[in-house]
Design a protein around this motif. Structure first.
Motif, short mmCIF file in Angstrom:
data_model
loop_
_atom_site.label_atom_id
_atom_site.label_comp_id
_atom_site.label_asym_id
_atom_site.label_seq_id
_atom_site.Cartn_x
_atom_site.Cartn_y
_atom_site.Cartn_z
N ARG A 1 0.85 -1.22 0.00
CA ARG A 1 0.00 0.00 0.00
C ARG A 1 0.87 1.24 0.00
O ARG A 1 0.63 2.20 -0.71
N HIS A 2 1.94 1.25 0.82
CA HIS A 2 2.75 2.48 0.96
C HIS A 2 3.83 2.62 -0.10
O HIS A 2 4.41 3.68 -0.24
N SER A 3 4.12 1.54 -0.81
CA SER A 3 5.20 1.64 -1.81
C SER A 3 4.66 1.59 -3.23
O SER A 3 5.34 1.99 -4.18
N GLY A 4 3.46 1.03 -3.39
CA GLY A 4 2.91 0.86 -4.74
C GLY A 4 3.58 -0.28 -5.50
O GLY A 4 3.40 -0.46 -6.70
N LEU A 5 4.38 -1.09 -4.76
CA LEU A 5 5.10 -2.21 -5.39
C LEU A 5 4.54 -3.55 -4.88
O LEU A 5 3.98 -3.60 -3.79
N PRO A 6 4.79 -4.64 -5.62
CA PRO A 6 4.51 -5.96 -5.06
C PRO A 6 5.38 -6.10 -3.80
O PRO A 6 6.47 -5.51 -3.72
N ALA A 7 4.87 -6.84 -2.82
CA ALA A 7 5.59 -6.90 -1.53
C ALA A 7 5.71 -8.32 -1.02
O ALA A 7 4.79 -9.13 -1.17
N LEU A 8 6.89 -8.60 -0.41
CA LEU A 8 7.10 -9.89 0.25
C LEU A 8 7.32 -9.61 1.73
O LEU A 8 8.14 -8.75 2.09
N ALA A 9 6.60 -10.29 2.58
CA ALA A 9 6.78 -10.14 4.04
C ALA A 9 7.12 -11.49 4.66
O ALA A 9 6.81 -12.54 4.09
N ASP A 10 7.76 -11.42 5.81
CA ASP A 10 8.15 -12.63 6.55
C ASP A 10 7.65 -12.43 7.98
O ASP A 10 7.98 -11.41 8.59
N ASP A 11 6.83 -13.33 8.48
CA ASP A 11 6.57 -13.31 9.92
C ASP A 11 7.12 -14.62 10.45
O ASP A 11 6.87 -15.69 9.86
N SER A 12 7.93 -14.53 11.46
CA SER A 12 8.63 -15.75 11.92
C SER A 12 8.78 -15.70 13.44
O SER A 12 8.51 -14.68 14.08
N GLY A 13 9.21 -16.82 13.98
CA GLY A 13 9.42 -16.85 15.43
C GLY A 13 9.83 -18.23 15.90
O GLY A 13 9.95 -19.16 15.10
N LEU A 14 10.03 -18.32 17.20
CA LEU A 14 10.53 -19.53 17.84
C LEU A 14 9.43 -20.12 18.72
O LEU A 14 8.83 -19.41 19.54
N ALA A 15 9.14 -21.41 18.51
CA ALA A 15 8.13 -22.09 19.35
C ALA A 15 8.86 -23.13 20.20
O ALA A 15 9.48 -24.04 19.66
N VAL A 16 8.79 -22.98 21.53
CA VAL A 16 9.55 -23.84 22.44
C VAL A 16 8.60 -24.87 23.07
O VAL A 16 7.57 -24.50 23.65
N ASP A 17 8.95 -26.16 22.92
CA ASP A 17 8.06 -27.24 23.41
C ASP A 17 7.69 -27.04 24.88
O ASP A 17 6.51 -27.04 25.25
N ALA A 18 8.72 -26.81 25.73
CA ALA A 18 8.46 -26.75 27.18
C ALA A 18 7.65 -25.51 27.57
O ALA A 18 7.14 -25.41 28.69
N LEU A 19 7.49 -24.56 26.62
CA LEU A 19 6.69 -23.34 26.91
C LEU A 19 5.36 -23.40 26.17
O LEU A 19 4.74 -22.36 25.89
N GLY A 20 4.97 -24.61 25.74
CA GLY A 20 3.69 -24.76 25.04
C GLY A 20 3.66 -24.02 23.72
O GLY A 20 2.61 -23.58 23.25
N GLY A 21 4.83 -23.83 23.11
CA GLY A 21 4.92 -23.16 21.79
C GLY A 21 5.22 -21.67 21.89
O GLY A 21 5.41 -20.99 20.89
N ALA A 22 5.28 -21.15 23.12
CA ALA A 22 5.68 -19.73 23.30
C ALA A 22 7.18 -19.63 23.00
O ALA A 22 7.89 -20.62 23.03
#
Ligand SMILES: O=P(O)(O)OP(=O)(O)OP(=O)(O)OC[C@H]1O[C@@H](n2cnc3c(O)ncnc32)[C@H](O)[C@@H]1O
Ligand SMILES: [Mg+2]
Length: 202
Positions: A60-81
């Protein structure tokens, strides 16, 4: 033919890795700060929803096609937190060091056999802000959370992420090795397969 896209991230570590991965592609990749794209509100309940929100915001702000990455760490002993809250695990003003300390604190007394974890990456590509058919690719990477940080490379939780197949932490991996085996690398492999068809769209 799509020959220029905006990378919808404000994370310098991700931008470094994407520019390394994209260096062999015939496409110009511009960081969203080049268009003063405001940070998107990550109100999604999944990596996928947040990636789509970020991609649409940057398009929306660039007027270009865009690629985004949402990522993170899921820890078993923390129930995926911390999961989708990985960037803010240490709360307001969180940074990589504070997030890593918070993770070590949360796993205090948990022995090595119960410190399994996985990184997740969701990529979302939109041709325009309103694109009704975003291209979504995901990747994951299993490891174990160390008792103490090791290595100087990479970013985020890399110093605490043990990679058994290489007997080192993700922060001790050579960049090209991480860019071949990480959650982001795996998601990008799927995206590369989709890109052929995308790039040929008129
Ligand atoms: O949203 P953008 O602007 O892309 O930047 P961000 O850092 O906020 O990115 P996320 O919302 O996707 O949060 C990702 C979190 O997971 C961590 N993370 C993601 N990929 C990682 C990797 O390859 N190695 C180490 N930590 C990683 C990163 O440090 C953040 O704390
Ligand atoms: Mg974020």
């Amino acid at each position: 033919m799509i020959d220029k896209i905006v990378l919808a991230s404000g994370n310098a570590g991700k931008l470094r890795e994407f520019s390394q991965i994209f260096s062999e592609w015939q496409v110009e990749v511009l960081p969203q700060f080049a268009f003063d794209v405001p940070e998107a509100e990550e109100t999604g309940l999944s990596f996928i929803e947040n990636a789509i929100l970020k991609a649409r915001n940057a398009a929306r702000h660039s007027g270009l096609p865009a690629l985004a990455d949402d990522s993170g760490l899921a820890v078993d002993a923390l129930g995926g937190a911390p999961g989708i809250y990985s960037a803010r695990f240490a709360g307001a003003g969180a940074d990589d060091a504070k997030n890593n300390s918070r993770l070590l604190e949360a796993l205090q007394g948990v022995d090595d056999s119960h410190r399994g974890a996985a990184f997740y990456c969701a990529l979302a590509f939109v041709r325009s802000a309103e694109d009704p058919v975003p291209v979504v690719c995901t990747g994951s990477w299993r490891g174990r959370i160390l008792q103490a940080p090791r290595g100087e490379q990479g970013f985020g939780y890399d110093p605490l992420f043990w990679v058994e197949e290489h007997r080192c932490s993700s922060a001790e991996l050579a960049r090209e090795t991480k860019n071949r085996i990480s959650h982001r690398a795996r998601a990008m492999e799927h995206f590369a397969a989709a890109w052929q068809a995308l790039a040929e769209e008129h």
